[in-house]
Design a protein around this motif. Structure first.
Motif, PDB file in Angstrom:
ATOM      1  N   ALA A  83       0.816  -1.189  -0.054  1.00 11.33           N
ATOM      2  CA  ALA A  83      -0.060   0.016  -0.052  1.00 11.33           C
ATOM      3  C   ALA A  83       0.786   1.203  -0.050  1.00 11.33           C
ATOM      4  N   ARG A  84       0.468   2.362  -0.743  1.00 11.58           N
ATOM      5  CA  ARG A  84       1.073   3.425  -0.702  1.00 11.58           C
ATOM      6  C   ARG A  84       1.208   4.177   0.940  1.00 11.58           C
ATOM      7  N   LEU A  85       2.344   4.203   1.339  1.00 12.64           N
ATOM      8  CA  LEU A  85       2.426   4.858   2.733  1.00 12.64           C
ATOM      9  C   LEU A  85       3.177   6.216   2.700  1.00 12.64           C
ATOM     10  N   ARG A  87       0.005   6.583   5.526  1.00 10.06           N
ATOM     11  CA  ARG A  87      -1.665   6.755   5.480  1.00 10.06           C
ATOM     12  C   ARG A  87      -2.070   7.382   6.878  1.00 10.06           C
ATOM     13  N   SER A  88      -3.387   7.701   6.752  1.00 12.74           N
ATOM     14  CA  SER A  88      -3.905   8.445   7.881  1.00 12.74           C
ATOM     15  C   SER A  88      -4.456   7.407   8.922  1.00 12.74           C
ATOM     16  N   GLU A  91      -7.544   5.684   7.995  1.00 17.51           N
ATOM     17  CA  GLU A  91      -7.412   4.784   6.957  1.00 17.51           C
ATOM     18  C   GLU A  91      -7.262   3.456   7.598  1.00 17.51           C
ATOM     19  N   VAL A  92      -6.185   3.548   8.511  1.00 17.66           N
ATOM     20  CA  VAL A  92      -5.639   2.179   9.242  1.00 17.66           C
ATOM     21  C   VAL A  92      -6.738   1.673  10.183  1.00 17.66           C
ATOM     22  N   GLU A  95      -9.757  -0.033   8.252  1.00 15.52           N
ATOM     23  CA  GLU A  95      -8.885  -1.317   7.811  1.00 15.52           C
ATOM     24  C   GLU A  95      -9.122  -2.328   8.669  1.00 15.52           C
ATOM     25  N   GLU A 213       5.826   4.642   7.138  1.00 13.03           N
ATOM     26  CA  GLU A 213       4.735   4.647   7.986  1.00 13.03           C
ATOM     27  C   GLU A 213       4.513   5.835   8.723  1.00 13.03           C
TER      28      GLU A 213
END
Length: 310
Positions: A83-85, A87-88, A91-92, A95, A213
């Protein structure tokens, strides 16, 4: 620890099959999750930045002796899909919530968050309070961390550029240094778990994922400040030792500043514990930030038991 055969066989962030766990599809990505035990509330381990779910296997397996116990890899880390890091935190935590539901792990949860994982554990509890039975935070990241630290140390941190600090190819001496430190901490782990973990931790990909991250820490700080602190049962474990990992990443930093950082942590985490009605800060004096679960699984397990008892 018990030896278990691999349950998943797909190539993801790391080369080869994961040593343990199953994949679950979340938002079109495969996320690695390992679950064992039974009972409620389920204990869910949230890895720190630069670590992965299986780093907590020694405590996850022991927690599974008395309740459901879960560890996993966030997207972009470990054996989960890329995944593109960064992330907010929203988002985490979204998920994680979907992953737990997809994997059939019902709420409520006791979230165990280490370092950066402490950010996400708190934010999950803030966003979904009805699903959280308690929080165990292990040397957690905190939006006011720098405010409790000596200014000289903050200036050193601010001058660090992860893009420049990580070359395209890691020096062999650095690889061997990290390999030796992890091998020492995991000496009694099964080889089929220990060796893939060590290889991940000494890889450029693993080191970059950890740095990337946490590279949006200012945004994460803002998310936590806006959400407030949930009033749930809370125990913080504060590592007040200085281990080999801390010395390696703090090379050249005066010893006095390292001790001032520990004192700042103690004050910050005490204030955090006192901000809720059922909070407690426990000092762990024979482990450092990275090694708290490696060297003191007994303290982590006791805190889990205490929180489940509340």
């Amino acid at each position: 620890m018990q030896r278990r055969p691999s349950e998943a066989r797909s190539k993801t962030t790391t080369e080869g099959a994961p040593p343990l766990g199953r994949y679950h599809d979340v938002g079109g990505r495969r996320l690695l999750l390992h679950r064992s035990g039974s009972g409620s509330p389920a204990v869910v381990f949230l890895a720190g930045g630069g670590t992965v779910g299986l780093d907590y296997l020694n405590v996850q397996e022991r927690a599974a002796e008395f309740t459901t116990s879960v560890l996993y890899d966030r997207a972009g880390t470990g054996w989960s899909d890329r995944a593109r890091l960064p992330r907010s935190s929203a988002e985490v935590t979204d998920e994680l919530r979907e992953l737990l539901h997809t994997a059939g792990v019902p709420a409520p949860y006791l979230l165990v968050g280490h370092s950066l994982g402490g950010f996400y554990a708190r934010h999950y509890a803030q966003r979904f309070p009805d699903e959280v039975a308690g929080l165990l935070l292990l040397d957690p990241a905190h939006e006011d961390y720098n405010a409790y630290m000596p200014q000289q140390l903050v200036e050193i941190w601010n001058a660090w550029d992860p893009d420049q600090a990580l070359p395209d190819e890691l020096p062999d001496e650095l690889i061997q240094l990290y390999r030796g430190m992890f091998a020492q901490e995991m000496a009694d782990w099964p080889a089929e778990i220990r060796e893939p973990l060590i290889e991940y931790h000494v890889s450029l990909e693993g080191l970059k994922a950890g740095a990337q991250e946490a590279s949006n820490v200012d945004r994460l700080n803002d998310e936590l400040r806006q959400a407030g602190m949930p009033d749930v049962p809370l125990i913080v474990l504060t590592a007040v030792g200085i281990d080999s990992f801390k010395r390696a990443v703090s090379h050249g930093t005066p010893e006095s500043l390292l001790h001032e950082e520990i004192e700042g942590k103690r004050r910050l985490y005490t204030a955090l514990a006192e901000s809720v009605s059922r909070g407690e800060n426990r000092l762990i004096d024979d482990a450092g930030h990275v090694t708290i679960t490696f060297r003191r699984p007994d303290a982590v397990l006791q805190a889990i038991r205490d929180l489940l008892g509340r």
